[in-house]
Write a protein that holds these residues in place. Structure first.
Motif, mmCIF file in Angstrom:
data_model
loop_
_atom_site.group_PDB
_atom_site.id
_atom_site.type_symbol
_atom_site.label_atom_id
_atom_site.label_comp_id
_atom_site.label_asym_id
_atom_site.label_seq_id
_atom_site.Cartn_x
_atom_site.Cartn_y
_atom_site.Cartn_z
ATOM 1 N N ASP A 195 -1.833 4.567 10.281
ATOM 2 C CA ASP A 195 -3.106 5.405 9.646
ATOM 3 C C ASP A 195 -4.562 4.392 9.202
ATOM 4 O O ASP A 195 -4.957 5.348 8.733
ATOM 5 C CB ASP A 195 -2.900 6.508 9.365
ATOM 6 C CG ASP A 195 -1.730 7.531 10.160
ATOM 7 O OD1 ASP A 195 -1.239 7.122 11.685
ATOM 8 O OD2 ASP A 195 -1.804 8.691 10.020
ATOM 9 N N ASN A 208 0.908 7.387 14.081
ATOM 10 C CA ASN A 208 0.523 7.953 14.980
ATOM 11 C C ASN A 208 -0.480 7.828 15.465
ATOM 12 O O ASN A 208 -1.653 8.309 17.018
ATOM 13 C CB ASN A 208 0.564 9.451 15.143
ATOM 14 C CG ASN A 208 0.024 10.292 13.361
ATOM 15 O OD1 ASN A 208 0.490 9.595 12.792
ATOM 16 N ND2 ASN A 208 -1.088 10.951 13.637
ATOM 17 N N HIS A 225 6.837 4.536 9.211
ATOM 18 C CA HIS A 225 5.293 5.434 10.247
ATOM 19 C C HIS A 225 5.632 6.939 8.795
ATOM 20 O O HIS A 225 5.173 7.149 7.682
ATOM 21 C CB HIS A 225 4.793 5.628 10.563
ATOM 22 C CG HIS A 225 3.071 6.407 10.267
ATOM 23 N ND1 HIS A 225 1.823 5.897 9.639
ATOM 24 C CD2 HIS A 225 2.655 7.933 10.826
ATOM 25 C CE1 HIS A 225 0.942 6.546 9.368
ATOM 26 N NE2 HIS A 225 1.248 7.847 10.081
ATOM 27 N N HIS A 255 2.348 8.331 6.462
ATOM 28 C CA HIS A 255 1.895 9.681 7.209
ATOM 29 C C HIS A 255 1.763 10.912 7.134
ATOM 30 O O HIS A 255 0.573 11.517 6.359
ATOM 31 C CB HIS A 255 3.277 9.975 7.909
ATOM 32 C CG HIS A 255 2.736 10.745 8.908
ATOM 33 N ND1 HIS A 255 2.088 11.208 9.529
ATOM 34 C CD2 HIS A 255 3.218 11.539 9.380
ATOM 35 C CE1 HIS A 255 1.910 12.153 10.642
ATOM 36 N NE2 HIS A 255 2.804 13.370 10.437
HETATM 37 FE FE LIG Z 1 0.179 9.815 10.678
#
Ligand SMILES: [Fe+2]
Length: 281
Positions: free
Chosen positions: A58, A84, A149, A189
């Motif tokens: 991220d 993501n 993550h 995350h």
């Molecule tokens: Fe994330």
């Protein structure tokens, strides 16, 4: 085939980067979140400690300098696990892929920053994001670590300090099905650092540097492994500069205030028990 087997099925297509044995200090951090000032500060912490650096992903999110933050991370040359946000930007998707409930504050607030980041990121940066590993492994002072993550079965899975034990167990099984035995897992995350005993070792959330961990303190978080001992740390950085960059970018939907107040505008992503305990500080 059981529930765990079903969840693990398909994980074998994940990309793994093995770093081998690293006995020097290792600084692990997540969530640069387009916060250039925090990213520069954590990289300076690594330089001061002569530490190897690993990022849990991220790189791009809430804050105002997405392209410059990607450039800083790429210049550092550290291993980066695909978050993501990287996966979604590389795929040309229309949202960050966090899977927030429709209508939740995170769902509503993510629209603006994702569009801004999507406009700023170059095709070369997207190619770099597309090539990032899903899992990084390394050995340190006799213990083997897997870095991910969110979760293994879902990159955007939120694991909290209070999540059920079987959730951690499933994710550890999924990880070991791909990379073999590991002693410890390091993740990012969810934005709040914690350590929790799992299997042979610990599940470690190293925290994120780009947004404070919703405890009323503007300092953000990172982790350091030294001689086999893990420690969690707070990161002091130029918060005013990061807020000014968000204001200049028109990213004034609430996360800019969180950088100073230390409280997220999106508490509804947290499990209820964690909301109250963090708010009390
Ligand atoms: Fe994330």
């Amino acid at each position: 085939m059981g529930v765990a087997d079903d969840a693990i099925k398909g994980c074998d297509r994940m990309r793994v980067q093995d770093l081998g044995a690293i006995d020097d200090p290792i600084l692990v951090f997540g969530g640069p979140y387009s916060n250039l000032q925090a990213t520069e500060a954590v990289l300076e912490q690594a330089r001061k400690r002569s530490a190897y650096v690993i990022c849990t992903g991220d790189v791009v999110a809430y804050c105002g300098r997405p392209a410059d933050t990607v450039a800083a991370i790429r210049a550092a040359g550290c291993p980066v696990v695909a978050g993501n946000c990287e996966i979604q930007l590389a795929a040309g998707a229309s949202d960050c892929g966090c899977g927030f409930e429709k209508g939740s504050s995170c769902d509503l607030l993510s629209v603006r920053w994702f569009r801004f980041a999507d406009d700023q990121i170059s095709s070369d940066d997207r190619d770099w994001m597309r090539a990032l590993p899903d899992i990084v492994t390394f050995s340190h002072c006799g213990a083997r670590y897997g870095v991910i993550h969110g979760g293994v079965t879902d990159v955007a899975r939120f694991l909290w300090s209070t999540s059920p034990a079987d959730v951690f167990e499933l994710e550890c099984q999924a990880l070991e099905a791909i990379v073999g035995p590991v002693d410890h897992v390091i993740a990012g995350h969810s934005g709040i650092p914690f350590r929790r005993a799992v299997g042979r070792g610990e599940w470690i959330n190293a925290g994120v540097v780009g947004m404070p961990p919703h405890d009323g303190n503007a300092d953000t978080a990172f982790a350091v492994l030294t001689s086999g001992q893990l420690s969690l740390h707070r990161l002091t950085y130029d918060v005013g500069g990061a807020i000014a960059d968000m204001e200049a970018a028109g990213l004034t939907q609430g996360y800019h205030k969180a950088l100073r107040s230390g409280y997220w505008p999106s508490e509804d992503v947290l499990p209820p028990d964690l909301r109250s305990s963090l708010a009390k500080g």
